[in-house]
Design a protein around this motif. Structure first.
Motif, PDB file in Angstrom:
ATOM      1  N   ARG A   1      -5.875   3.079  -0.914  1.00  0.00           N
ATOM      2  CA  ARG A   1      -4.838   2.059  -0.827  1.00  0.00           C
ATOM      3  C   ARG A   1      -4.921   1.067  -1.985  1.00  0.00           C
ATOM      4  NH1 ARG A   1      -6.329  -0.375   3.542  1.00  0.00           N
ATOM      5  NH2 ARG A   1      -5.397   1.152   4.949  1.00  0.00           N
ATOM      6  N   THR A   2      -6.140   0.749  -2.417  1.00  0.00           N
ATOM      7  CA  THR A   2      -6.307  -0.269  -3.456  1.00  0.00           C
ATOM      8  C   THR A   2      -5.576   0.085  -4.745  1.00  0.00           C
ATOM      9  OG1 THR A   2      -8.433  -0.952  -2.525  1.00  0.00           O
ATOM     10  CG2 THR A   2      -7.990  -1.562  -4.813  1.00  0.00           C
ATOM     11  N   PRO A   3      -5.838   1.264  -5.355  1.00  0.00           N
ATOM     12  CA  PRO A   3      -5.077   1.577  -6.582  1.00  0.00           C
ATOM     13  C   PRO A   3      -3.598   1.830  -6.317  1.00  0.00           C
ATOM     14  CG  PRO A   3      -6.466   3.435  -5.937  1.00  0.00           C
ATOM     15  CD  PRO A   3      -6.859   2.290  -5.060  1.00  0.00           C
ATOM     16  N   LEU A   4      -3.278   2.394  -5.159  1.00  0.00           N
ATOM     17  CA  LEU A   4      -1.873   2.650  -4.852  1.00  0.00           C
ATOM     18  C   LEU A   4      -1.082   1.345  -4.748  1.00  0.00           C
ATOM     19  CD1 LEU A   4      -2.029   5.565  -2.247  1.00  0.00           C
ATOM     20  CD2 LEU A   4      -0.996   5.632  -4.526  1.00  0.00           C
ATOM     21  N   THR A   5      -1.674   0.351  -4.093  1.00  0.00           N
ATOM     22  CA  THR A   5      -1.007  -0.952  -3.969  1.00  0.00           C
ATOM     23  C   THR A   5      -0.772  -1.571  -5.350  1.00  0.00           C
ATOM     24  OG1 THR A   5      -2.032  -1.327  -1.816  1.00  0.00           O
ATOM     25  CG2 THR A   5      -1.166  -3.250  -2.962  1.00  0.00           C
ATOM     26  N   SER A   6      -1.798  -1.459  -6.196  1.00  0.00           N
ATOM     27  CA  SER A   6      -1.671  -2.007  -7.549  1.00  0.00           C
ATOM     28  C   SER A   6      -0.593  -1.272  -8.330  1.00  0.00           C
ATOM     29  CB  SER A   6      -3.017  -1.896  -8.270  1.00  0.00           C
ATOM     30  OG  SER A   6      -2.912  -2.390  -9.583  1.00  0.00           O
ATOM     31  N   ILE A   7      -0.577   0.059  -8.232  1.00  0.00           N
ATOM     32  CA  ILE A   7       0.433   0.854  -8.945  1.00  0.00           C
ATOM     33  C   ILE A   7       1.832   0.465  -8.489  1.00  0.00           C
ATOM     34  CG2 ILE A   7       1.371   3.192  -9.181  1.00  0.00           C
ATOM     35  CD1 ILE A   7      -1.545   4.215  -9.074  1.00  0.00           C
ATOM     36  N   PHE A   8       2.023   0.355  -7.171  1.00  0.00           N
ATOM     37  CA  PHE A   8       3.333   0.002  -6.632  1.00  0.00           C
ATOM     38  C   PHE A   8       3.773  -1.381  -7.111  1.00  0.00           C
ATOM     39  CE2 PHE A   8       6.073  -1.616  -3.133  1.00  0.00           C
ATOM     40  CZ  PHE A   8       7.095  -0.693  -3.272  1.00  0.00           C
ATOM     41  N   TYR A  10       2.926  -2.941  -9.901  1.00  0.00           N
ATOM     42  CA  TYR A  10       3.314  -2.924 -11.308  1.00  0.00           C
ATOM     43  C   TYR A  10       4.611  -2.154 -11.522  1.00  0.00           C
ATOM     44  CZ  TYR A  10      -0.781  -5.318 -13.070  1.00  0.00           C
ATOM     45  OH  TYR A  10      -1.722  -6.285 -13.355  1.00  0.00           O
ATOM     46  N   ILE A  11       4.888  -1.148 -10.683  1.00  0.00           N
ATOM     47  CA  ILE A  11       6.172  -0.452 -10.778  1.00  0.00           C
ATOM     48  C   ILE A  11       7.315  -1.413 -10.441  1.00  0.00           C
ATOM     49  CG2 ILE A  11       7.609   1.305  -9.674  1.00  0.00           C
ATOM     50  CD1 ILE A  11       5.136   3.073  -9.506  1.00  0.00           C
ATOM     51  N   GLN A  12       7.092  -2.246  -9.394  1.00  0.00           N
ATOM     52  CA  GLN A  12       8.099  -3.259  -9.065  1.00  0.00           C
ATOM     53  C   GLN A  12       8.293  -4.230 -10.220  1.00  0.00           C
ATOM     54  OE1 GLN A  12       6.415  -4.720  -5.291  1.00  0.00           O
ATOM     55  NE2 GLN A  12       8.254  -3.948  -4.256  1.00  0.00           N
ATOM     56  N   MET A  13       7.187  -4.554 -10.890  1.00  0.00           N
ATOM     57  CA  MET A  13       7.280  -5.456 -12.030  1.00  0.00           C
ATOM     58  C   MET A  13       8.114  -4.816 -13.149  1.00  0.00           C
ATOM     59  SD  MET A  13       4.198  -7.063 -14.343  1.00  0.00           S
ATOM     60  CE  MET A  13       3.360  -7.676 -12.878  1.00  0.00           C
ATOM     61  N   LEU A  14       7.928  -3.501 -13.340  1.00  0.00           N
ATOM     62  CA  LEU A  14       8.677  -2.816 -14.393  1.00  0.00           C
ATOM     63  C   LEU A  14      10.169  -2.776 -14.097  1.00  0.00           C
ATOM     64  CD1 LEU A  14       6.324   0.218 -15.213  1.00  0.00           C
ATOM     65  CD2 LEU A  14       6.856  -1.735 -16.690  1.00  0.00           C
ATOM     66  N   ASP A  15      10.511  -2.862 -12.813  1.00  0.00           N
ATOM     67  CA  ASP A  15      11.923  -2.874 -12.439  1.00  0.00           C
ATOM     68  C   ASP A  15      12.615  -4.170 -12.863  1.00  0.00           C
ATOM     69  OD1 ASP A  15      11.922  -0.369 -11.342  1.00  0.00           O
ATOM     70  OD2 ASP A  15      11.445  -1.059  -9.310  1.00  0.00           O
ATOM     71  N   SER A  16      11.794  -5.183 -13.150  1.00  0.00           N
ATOM     72  CA  SER A  16      12.379  -6.457 -13.562  1.00  0.00           C
ATOM     73  C   SER A  16      12.899  -6.355 -14.996  1.00  0.00           C
ATOM     74  CB  SER A  16      11.315  -7.571 -13.468  1.00  0.00           C
ATOM     75  OG  SER A  16      11.799  -8.758 -14.059  1.00  0.00           O
ATOM     76  N   ILE A  29      -0.974   0.682 -14.873  1.00  0.00           N
ATOM     77  CA  ILE A  29      -0.593   1.802 -14.006  1.00  0.00           C
ATOM     78  C   ILE A  29      -1.366   3.060 -14.405  1.00  0.00           C
ATOM     79  CG2 ILE A  29       1.291   3.386 -13.420  1.00  0.00           C
ATOM     80  CD1 ILE A  29       3.190   0.982 -13.593  1.00  0.00           C
ATOM     81  N   ARG A  30      -1.483   3.281 -15.710  1.00  0.00           N
ATOM     82  CA  ARG A  30      -2.220   4.454 -16.177  1.00  0.00           C
ATOM     83  C   ARG A  30      -3.680   4.391 -15.717  1.00  0.00           C
ATOM     84  NH1 ARG A  30      -1.177   3.862 -21.036  1.00  0.00           N
ATOM     85  NH2 ARG A  30       0.614   5.278 -21.153  1.00  0.00           N
ATOM     86  N   LYS A  31      -4.312   3.222 -15.840  1.00  0.00           N
ATOM     87  CA  LYS A  31      -5.714   3.076 -15.425  1.00  0.00           C
ATOM     88  C   LYS A  31      -5.869   3.283 -13.922  1.00  0.00           C
ATOM     89  CE  LYS A  31      -7.161  -0.121 -19.083  1.00  0.00           C
ATOM     90  NZ  LYS A  31      -7.632  -1.502 -19.372  1.00  0.00           N
ATOM     91  N   ARG A  32      -4.969   2.703 -13.142  1.00  0.00           N
ATOM     92  CA  ARG A  32      -5.056   2.845 -11.681  1.00  0.00           C
ATOM     93  C   ARG A  32      -4.817   4.307 -11.271  1.00  0.00           C
ATOM     94  NH1 ARG A  32      -6.684  -1.440 -12.745  1.00  0.00           N
ATOM     95  NH2 ARG A  32      -6.244  -3.457 -11.723  1.00  0.00           N
ATOM     96  N   THR A  33      -3.924   4.994 -11.985  1.00  0.00           N
ATOM     97  CA  THR A  33      -3.661   6.400 -11.676  1.00  0.00           C
ATOM     98  C   THR A  33      -4.894   7.250 -11.969  1.00  0.00           C
ATOM     99  OG1 THR A  33      -1.324   6.106 -12.199  1.00  0.00           O
ATOM    100  CG2 THR A  33      -2.148   8.364 -12.126  1.00  0.00           C
ATOM    101  N   LEU A  34      -5.550   6.964 -13.089  1.00  0.00           N
ATOM    102  CA  LEU A  34      -6.781   7.687 -13.423  1.00  0.00           C
ATOM    103  C   LEU A  34      -7.866   7.417 -12.393  1.00  0.00           C
ATOM    104  CD1 LEU A  34      -6.910   7.163 -17.306  1.00  0.00           C
ATOM    105  CD2 LEU A  34      -6.397   9.296 -16.068  1.00  0.00           C
ATOM    106  N   SER A  54     -17.945  -6.021   1.330  1.00  0.00           N
ATOM    107  CA  SER A  54     -16.595  -6.482   1.007  1.00  0.00           C
ATOM    108  C   SER A  54     -15.729  -5.360   0.445  1.00  0.00           C
ATOM    109  CB  SER A  54     -16.660  -7.618  -0.019  1.00  0.00           C
ATOM    110  OG  SER A  54     -17.156  -7.150  -1.259  1.00  0.00           O
ATOM    111  N   ARG A  55     -16.387  -4.267  -0.036  1.00  0.00           N
ATOM    112  CA  ARG A  55     -15.666  -3.113  -0.572  1.00  0.00           C
ATOM    113  C   ARG A  55     -14.568  -3.545  -1.535  1.00  0.00           C
ATOM    114  NH1 ARG A  55     -16.891   1.614   1.036  1.00  0.00           N
ATOM    115  NH2 ARG A  55     -14.945   2.446   0.243  1.00  0.00           N
ATOM    116  N   SER A  56     -14.983  -3.941  -2.708  1.00  0.00           N
ATOM    117  CA  SER A  56     -14.034  -4.455  -3.688  1.00  0.00           C
ATOM    118  C   SER A  56     -13.157  -3.373  -4.310  1.00  0.00           C
ATOM    119  CB  SER A  56     -14.804  -5.160  -4.820  1.00  0.00           C
ATOM    120  OG  SER A  56     -15.641  -4.245  -5.500  1.00  0.00           O
ATOM    121  N   GLY A  57     -13.438  -2.124  -4.018  1.00  0.00           N
ATOM    122  CA  GLY A  57     -12.661  -1.046  -4.603  1.00  0.00           C
ATOM    123  C   GLY A  57     -13.219  -0.577  -5.926  1.00  0.00           C
TER     124      GLY A  57
END
Length: 300
Positions: free
Chosen positions: A95-102, A104-110, A125-130, A258-261
Motif C-alpha cells: 500500500r505504501t508505494p501504491l499510495t505514493s504512486i497514486f 503523484y499521478i493525481q499531481m500530474l493531472d494538474s 513514480i519511477r522509484k516507487r514503481t521499482l 512503526s513499519r516505515s515502509g
C-alpha cells in the motif's frame, strides 16, 4: 475329587467374570474420559485403575495421540497468527508505494505543474514503481525457495575472491549512510561447494540489511574454523537487546514496529532459505549490544 474340581472351576470362572467386569468398567471410564477430552471439558491424561498390560499400552498410545493433537493445534494457531500478520504486513508494504504512486499521478493531472515539477513527479513514480517491483520479486522468491522444485547449481567457489568483489559493490552506499566497514578477510584460498548466484544474493541481502539499519562501524570478517568457512557481519544494535535473534529470520518480523515502509522484512528470511538450500547455515547472535549475522559453509 470331582467336587473340588467343580469348586476350583467355579472360582476361576468367577474371577474371570469379575476381571471382565472390571475391564469393561475401565473401558467405559476410558471412553468417558476421551469423550470429555474431545468435548474440551478436560485435558487430563488417561490413567489405569487396574493393572492390564494391553489396556495400559492403549492408554499410552491415546495419551501420545492427544499430545500430538495439542502440538498440532498450537502449531496451527501459531501459523494462523503468522499468516494474519503476514497479510497485514504485505498489505502495508504494497500500500505504501501504491499510495505514493497514486498521489503523484493525481499531481500530474494538474495543469499548474511546471516542466521541472512534472519531471520530479515522474521520477518519484519511477522509484516507487521499482520499489513495488522489488517487493513483488521478494515475495515470489520467498515462495519459490520453499518449493521443492527450487534447485540450485552448486560449483566450486573461492569465497576469498567472491566476497570482496560483492562487498566492494556497496562501497558508495555504505559511504552515503555513514557506515564504516572494518574488514578482516582471510586471504588464503577458501573453497566451498555452493551456487554463486545464491551466495551473491545471501551476502547482498545481509549487507543491504546492515545499510538500512546499522550505523557506525560494520565489522566484516571471513575466516576458516575447523572444516568450515565463516562469514560474519557485525554492527551495534542496542535496539535488539533482549530480542530473540531467531525472530530476525521470521519472514515478516520487523524490529521497527512503526513499519516505515523502508524494508519488506524478507531479506534475512530469503538469505537463510538460500543458505539452507546450499547445505549451509545462517544464524544470528547478540553479544552485548552487538548483532552478529553468521554464514557458515562447509569447506570443499
Amino acid at each position: 475329587m470331582g467336587l473340588v474340581f467343580v469348586i476350583v472351576a467355579g472360582l476361576a470362572a468367577a474371577i474371570c467374570l469379575l476381571r471382565l467386569l472390571l475391564l469393561k468398567r475401565e473401558i467405559r471410564g476410558l471412553t468417558k474420559l476421551v469423550r470429555r477430552y474431545n468435548d474440551g471439558e478436560t485435558a487430563a491424561k488417561l490413567t489405569m485403575g487396574i493393572p492390564d498390560r494391553d489396556l495400559e499400552a492403549l492408554a499410552v498410545e491415546i495419551n501420545r495421540h492427544t499430545d500430538l493433537i495439542v502440538r498440532a493445534n498450537a502449531e496451527r494457531g501459531r501459523t494462523e497468527e503468522e499468516l494474519r500478520q503476514a497479510v497485514a504486513n504485505i498489505s502495508h508494504d504494497l500500500r505504501t508505494p501504491l499510495t505514493s504512486i497514486f498521489g503523484y499521478i493525481q499531481m500530474l493531472d494538474s495543469r499548474d505543474l511546471s516542466a521541472q515539477e512534472r519531471d520530479e513527479a515522474i521520477g518519484v513514480i519511477r522509484k516507487r514503481t521499482l520499489r513495488l517491483q522489488a517487493l513483488l520479486n521478494d515475495f515470489y522468491e520467498l515462495a519459490m525457495i520453499d518449493s521443492t522444485d527450487y534447485t540450485l547449481k552448486p560449483s566450486k567457489l573461492r569465497l576469498d575472491k567472491l566476497l570482496p568483489d560483492i562487498l566492494m559493490g556497496f562501497h558508495d552506499e555504505m559511504a552515503e549512510k555513514g557506515l564504516a566497514p572494518s574488514f578482516e578477510l582471510d586471504m588464503r584460498s577458501i573453497t566451498v561447494l555452493a551456487d554463486e548466484s545464491a551466495v551473491r544474493r545471501v551476502v547482498e541481502n545481509l549487507v543491504v540489511n546492515a545499510i538500512r539499519h546499522a550505523r557506525g562501524t560494520l565489522g566484516v570478517r571471513l575466516e576458516v574454523r575447523s572444516d568450515a568457512a565463516i562469514f560474519t557481519l557485525s554492527n551495534e544494535a542496542p535496539q535488539l537487546s533482549g530480542t530473540d535473534t531467531e525472530l530476525l529470520f521470521n519472514r515478516f518480523y520487523m524490529a521497527d514496529a512503526s513499519r516505515s515502509g523502508v524494508a519488506s522484512g524478507l531479506g534475512l528470511s530469503i538469505a537463510r532459505g538460500l543458505m539452507s538450500k546450499m547445505g549451509g547455515l545462517l544464524t544470528a547472535e547478540m553479544n552485548g549490544h552487538t548483532l552478529r549475522l553468521i554464514c557458515k559453509w562447509k569447506l570443499l
